[in-house]
Design a protein around this motif. Structure first.
Motif, PDB file in Angstrom:
ATOM      1  N   LEU A 163       9.259  -1.469 -13.348  1.00 25.55           N
ATOM      2  CA  LEU A 163      10.373  -2.101 -12.641  1.00 25.55           C
ATOM      3  C   LEU A 163       9.882  -2.991 -11.508  1.00 25.55           C
ATOM      4  O   LEU A 163      10.502  -4.015 -11.189  1.00 25.55           O
ATOM      5  CB  LEU A 163      11.318  -1.028 -12.091  1.00 25.55           C
ATOM      6  CG  LEU A 163      12.111  -0.235 -13.135  1.00 25.55           C
ATOM      7  CD1 LEU A 163      12.929   0.860 -12.444  1.00 25.55           C
ATOM      8  CD2 LEU A 163      13.035  -1.160 -13.923  1.00 25.55           C
ATOM      9  N   ILE A 164       8.771  -2.609 -10.889  1.00 27.80           N
ATOM     10  CA  ILE A 164       8.221  -3.421  -9.798  1.00 27.80           C
ATOM     11  C   ILE A 164       7.505  -4.655 -10.343  1.00 27.80           C
ATOM     12  O   ILE A 164       7.594  -5.749  -9.771  1.00 27.80           O
ATOM     13  CB  ILE A 164       7.268  -2.574  -8.940  1.00 27.80           C
ATOM     14  CG1 ILE A 164       8.054  -1.504  -8.185  1.00 27.80           C
ATOM     15  CG2 ILE A 164       6.483  -3.441  -7.963  1.00 27.80           C
ATOM     16  CD1 ILE A 164       7.200  -0.546  -7.399  1.00 27.80           C
ATOM     17  N   VAL A 165       6.798  -4.494 -11.451  1.00 27.86           N
ATOM     18  CA  VAL A 165       6.011  -5.597 -12.006  1.00 27.86           C
ATOM     19  C   VAL A 165       6.871  -6.554 -12.831  1.00 27.86           C
ATOM     20  O   VAL A 165       6.507  -7.724 -13.003  1.00 27.86           O
ATOM     21  CB  VAL A 165       4.854  -5.025 -12.866  1.00 27.86           C
ATOM     22  CG1 VAL A 165       4.047  -6.139 -13.524  1.00 27.86           C
ATOM     23  CG2 VAL A 165       3.947  -4.160 -12.006  1.00 27.86           C
ATOM     24  N   TYR A 185       0.810  -1.219   0.000  1.00 28.70           N
ATOM     25  CA  TYR A 185       0.000   0.000   0.000  1.00 28.70           C
ATOM     26  C   TYR A 185       0.844   1.270   0.000  1.00 28.70           C
ATOM     27  O   TYR A 185       0.603   2.168  -0.826  1.00 28.70           O
ATOM     28  CB  TYR A 185      -0.983   0.007   1.170  1.00 28.70           C
ATOM     29  CG  TYR A 185      -2.073   1.030   0.976  1.00 28.70           C
ATOM     30  CD1 TYR A 185      -3.274   0.669   0.377  1.00 28.70           C
ATOM     31  CD2 TYR A 185      -1.893   2.364   1.339  1.00 28.70           C
ATOM     32  CE1 TYR A 185      -4.274   1.611   0.160  1.00 28.70           C
ATOM     33  CE2 TYR A 185      -2.877   3.310   1.120  1.00 28.70           C
ATOM     34  CZ  TYR A 185      -4.064   2.926   0.535  1.00 28.70           C
ATOM     35  OH  TYR A 185      -5.042   3.868   0.303  1.00 28.70           O
ATOM     36  N   PRO A 186       1.843   1.404   0.900  1.00 26.62           N
ATOM     37  CA  PRO A 186       2.676   2.624   0.820  1.00 26.62           C
ATOM     38  C   PRO A 186       3.394   2.758  -0.512  1.00 26.62           C
ATOM     39  O   PRO A 186       3.504   3.875  -1.049  1.00 26.62           O
ATOM     40  CB  PRO A 186       3.668   2.437   1.980  1.00 26.62           C
ATOM     41  CG  PRO A 186       3.022   1.473   2.897  1.00 26.62           C
ATOM     42  CD  PRO A 186       2.226   0.557   2.032  1.00 26.62           C
ATOM     43  N   THR A 187       3.864   1.617  -1.044  1.00 30.76           N
ATOM     44  CA  THR A 187       4.561   1.667  -2.334  1.00 30.76           C
ATOM     45  C   THR A 187       3.631   2.143  -3.441  1.00 30.76           C
ATOM     46  O   THR A 187       3.982   3.039  -4.228  1.00 30.76           O
ATOM     47  CB  THR A 187       5.118   0.278  -2.687  1.00 30.76           C
ATOM     48  OG1 THR A 187       5.976  -0.174  -1.638  1.00 30.76           O
ATOM     49  CG2 THR A 187       5.896   0.331  -3.996  1.00 30.76           C
ATOM     50  N   ALA A 188       2.434   1.550  -3.510  1.00 33.39           N
ATOM     51  CA  ALA A 188       1.474   1.937  -4.534  1.00 33.39           C
ATOM     52  C   ALA A 188       1.016   3.372  -4.355  1.00 33.39           C
ATOM     53  O   ALA A 188       0.841   4.116  -5.338  1.00 33.39           O
ATOM     54  CB  ALA A 188       0.272   0.983  -4.500  1.00 33.39           C
ATOM     55  N   TYR A 189       0.829   3.794  -3.102  1.00 32.59           N
ATOM     56  CA  TYR A 189       0.367   5.159  -2.826  1.00 32.59           C
ATOM     57  C   TYR A 189       1.406   6.180  -3.265  1.00 32.59           C
ATOM     58  O   TYR A 189       1.084   7.194  -3.888  1.00 32.59           O
ATOM     59  CB  TYR A 189       0.069   5.304  -1.334  1.00 32.59           C
ATOM     60  CG  TYR A 189      -0.629   6.596  -0.977  1.00 32.59           C
ATOM     61  CD1 TYR A 189      -2.013   6.664  -0.990  1.00 32.59           C
ATOM     62  CD2 TYR A 189       0.097   7.730  -0.631  1.00 32.59           C
ATOM     63  CE1 TYR A 189      -2.664   7.848  -0.658  1.00 32.59           C
ATOM     64  CE2 TYR A 189      -0.545   8.909  -0.312  1.00 32.59           C
ATOM     65  CZ  TYR A 189      -1.924   8.966  -0.321  1.00 32.59           C
ATOM     66  OH  TYR A 189      -2.559  10.133  -0.012  1.00 32.59           O
ATOM     67  N   ILE A 190       2.666   5.911  -2.938  1.00 35.10           N
ATOM     68  CA  ILE A 190       3.737   6.841  -3.310  1.00 35.10           C
ATOM     69  C   ILE A 190       3.885   6.912  -4.830  1.00 35.10           C
ATOM     70  O   ILE A 190       4.052   7.993  -5.406  1.00 35.10           O
ATOM     71  CB  ILE A 190       5.064   6.408  -2.652  1.00 35.10           C
ATOM     72  CG1 ILE A 190       4.973   6.602  -1.132  1.00 35.10           C
ATOM     73  CG2 ILE A 190       6.231   7.208  -3.216  1.00 35.10           C
ATOM     74  CD1 ILE A 190       6.151   6.031  -0.377  1.00 35.10           C
ATOM     75  N   LEU A 191       3.804   5.765  -5.492  1.00 31.86           N
ATOM     76  CA  LEU A 191       3.943   5.753  -6.946  1.00 31.86           C
ATOM     77  C   LEU A 191       2.775   6.460  -7.631  1.00 31.86           C
ATOM     78  O   LEU A 191       2.961   7.147  -8.639  1.00 31.86           O
ATOM     79  CB  LEU A 191       4.039   4.308  -7.451  1.00 31.86           C
ATOM     80  CG  LEU A 191       5.348   3.569  -7.177  1.00 31.86           C
ATOM     81  CD1 LEU A 191       5.244   2.124  -7.629  1.00 31.86           C
ATOM     82  CD2 LEU A 191       6.519   4.258  -7.875  1.00 31.86           C
ATOM     83  N   LEU A 201      -0.002  -3.943  -7.837  1.00 33.68           N
ATOM     84  CA  LEU A 201      -0.622  -3.520  -9.097  1.00 33.68           C
ATOM     85  C   LEU A 201      -2.086  -3.109  -8.952  1.00 33.68           C
ATOM     86  O   LEU A 201      -2.460  -2.012  -9.402  1.00 33.68           O
ATOM     87  CB  LEU A 201      -0.466  -4.626 -10.148  1.00 33.68           C
ATOM     88  CG  LEU A 201      -0.859  -4.255 -11.576  1.00 33.68           C
ATOM     89  CD1 LEU A 201      -0.048  -3.065 -12.064  1.00 33.68           C
ATOM     90  CD2 LEU A 201      -0.655  -5.443 -12.510  1.00 33.68           C
ATOM     91  N   PRO A 202      -2.978  -3.911  -8.342  1.00 29.89           N
ATOM     92  CA  PRO A 202      -4.381  -3.455  -8.226  1.00 29.89           C
ATOM     93  C   PRO A 202      -4.552  -2.242  -7.322  1.00 29.89           C
ATOM     94  O   PRO A 202      -5.407  -1.397  -7.584  1.00 29.89           O
ATOM     95  CB  PRO A 202      -5.111  -4.687  -7.668  1.00 29.89           C
ATOM     96  CG  PRO A 202      -4.063  -5.508  -7.036  1.00 29.89           C
ATOM     97  CD  PRO A 202      -2.810  -5.283  -7.809  1.00 29.89           C
ATOM     98  N   ILE A 203      -3.753  -2.143  -6.250  1.00 31.90           N
ATOM     99  CA  ILE A 203      -3.853  -0.980  -5.368  1.00 31.90           C
ATOM    100  C   ILE A 203      -3.386   0.273  -6.102  1.00 31.90           C
ATOM    101  O   ILE A 203      -4.009   1.339  -6.012  1.00 31.90           O
ATOM    102  CB  ILE A 203      -3.032  -1.205  -4.086  1.00 31.90           C
ATOM    103  CG1 ILE A 203      -3.603  -2.373  -3.292  1.00 31.90           C
ATOM    104  CG2 ILE A 203      -3.027   0.054  -3.228  1.00 31.90           C
ATOM    105  CD1 ILE A 203      -2.808  -2.720  -2.051  1.00 31.90           C
ATOM    106  N   TYR A 204      -2.299   0.143  -6.833  1.00 35.76           N
ATOM    107  CA  TYR A 204      -1.778   1.270  -7.616  1.00 35.76           C
ATOM    108  C   TYR A 204      -2.822   1.736  -8.631  1.00 35.76           C
ATOM    109  O   TYR A 204      -3.061   2.944  -8.791  1.00 35.76           O
ATOM    110  CB  TYR A 204      -0.494   0.843  -8.314  1.00 35.76           C
ATOM    111  CG  TYR A 204       0.016   1.831  -9.341  1.00 35.76           C
ATOM    112  CD1 TYR A 204       0.739   2.955  -8.961  1.00 35.76           C
ATOM    113  CD2 TYR A 204      -0.224   1.636 -10.703  1.00 35.76           C
ATOM    114  CE1 TYR A 204       1.202   3.866  -9.909  1.00 35.76           C
ATOM    115  CE2 TYR A 204       0.243   2.526 -11.650  1.00 35.76           C
ATOM    116  CZ  TYR A 204       0.948   3.638 -11.247  1.00 35.76           C
ATOM    117  OH  TYR A 204       1.404   4.524 -12.191  1.00 35.76           O
TER     118      TYR A 204
END
Length: 262
Positions: free
Chosen positions: A96-98, A76-82, A145-148
């Protein structure tokens, strides 16, 4: 020949009948019969009265729950920041993450196993920790991916409006951003929790000798005990159905809340 919707659906119907319905009927037959082909529920009674099989079910749920928790905690923090950060190339960072998802599953686990072997020496000393670590490493992109995607679709005017009405940053996140991103969270939980219950390959590769549901099913089929193997498959199918129904209901409630907020 005129290609109507009914005719175009024929290949799909054939595929569903041949590769979904018929195999499911075979599993149902073996689950509710014994070696003589007689109808019985003793297979299910044996499963729910056997301490070892119930322990396997409990351990599988624990593995899946812990894996899902840490995936969500990191994702969640990663997706939120991105999604909300002022990056010039958000898409590049997301790729790069996926990208690890495109690499062979066993190759990825083998790589992290070699790292753990160098750090720990003997992987059998920390089987639970190593299993969770490898599971999180494997399933983390499926949570991000879905959270992002859910956060990226949110209207920028919503947090701005909440701030204009006097909400603090913490209140904006808890009252606006988090509830509206709930469909992505639910989707990520579903994509991680269900496979983690049955992914016994990770346990085998990191020398965790404890069975989970997937390995238990495999052990019965390896022993040509199709009846108990099919029965446990049905138990797992029912569990998956209940979890999917529950998460689907949460997703629908979140969508309704999103519509009300908008």
């Amino acid at each position: 020949m005129v290609f109507t919707r009914r005719r175009l659906s024929i290949p799909y119907i054939i595929f569903v009948l041949g590769f979904v319905i018929l195999p499911l009927l075979v599993v149902l037959y073996y689950a509710f019969t014994n070696g003589q082909g007689q109808l019985t529920v003793e297979n299910f009674q044996g499963f729910f009265t056997n301490g070892k099989t119930m322990g396997t079910l409990f351990y599988s749920l624990v593995i899946a729950a812990v894996t899902t928790f840490f995936c969500l905690l990191l994702a969640y923090p990663t997706a939120y920041i991105l999604a909300r950060g002022n990056f010039s190339r958000n898409g590049v960072w997301m790729i790069l993450i996926v990208t690890p998802m495109w690499i062979n599953f066993t190759l990825r686990i083998t790589a992290i196993k070699e790292i753990l072997s160098l750090l720990e020496g003997n992987l059998a000393m920390y089987p639970f920790f190593n299993t969770i670590l490898c599971m999180v490493y494997d399933f983390l992109p499926f949570m991000i991916l879905p959270i992002y995607t859910a956060i990226l679709k949110l209207d920028d005017a919503l947090p701005e409006a909440a701030a204009d009405l006097g909400a603090k940053k913490t209140q904006v996140f808890m009252k606006v951003m988090l509830p509206l991103s709930m469909p992505g969270i639910v989707s990520g939980i579903t994509m991680v929790f269900l496979p983690a219950m049955t992914n016994y390959v990770v346990l085998d590769m990191v020398y965790n000798s404890t069975y989970i549901m997937g390995s238990l099913i495999g052990s019965y089929f390896y022993a040509y005990d199709w009846h108990n193997g099919s029965m446990i498959s049905m138990v797992l199918l029912i569990i998956i159905f209940v979890i999917s129904w529950f998460t689907g209901k949460l997703s629908d409630d979140a969508e309704n809340q999103r519509g009300g907020a908008v």
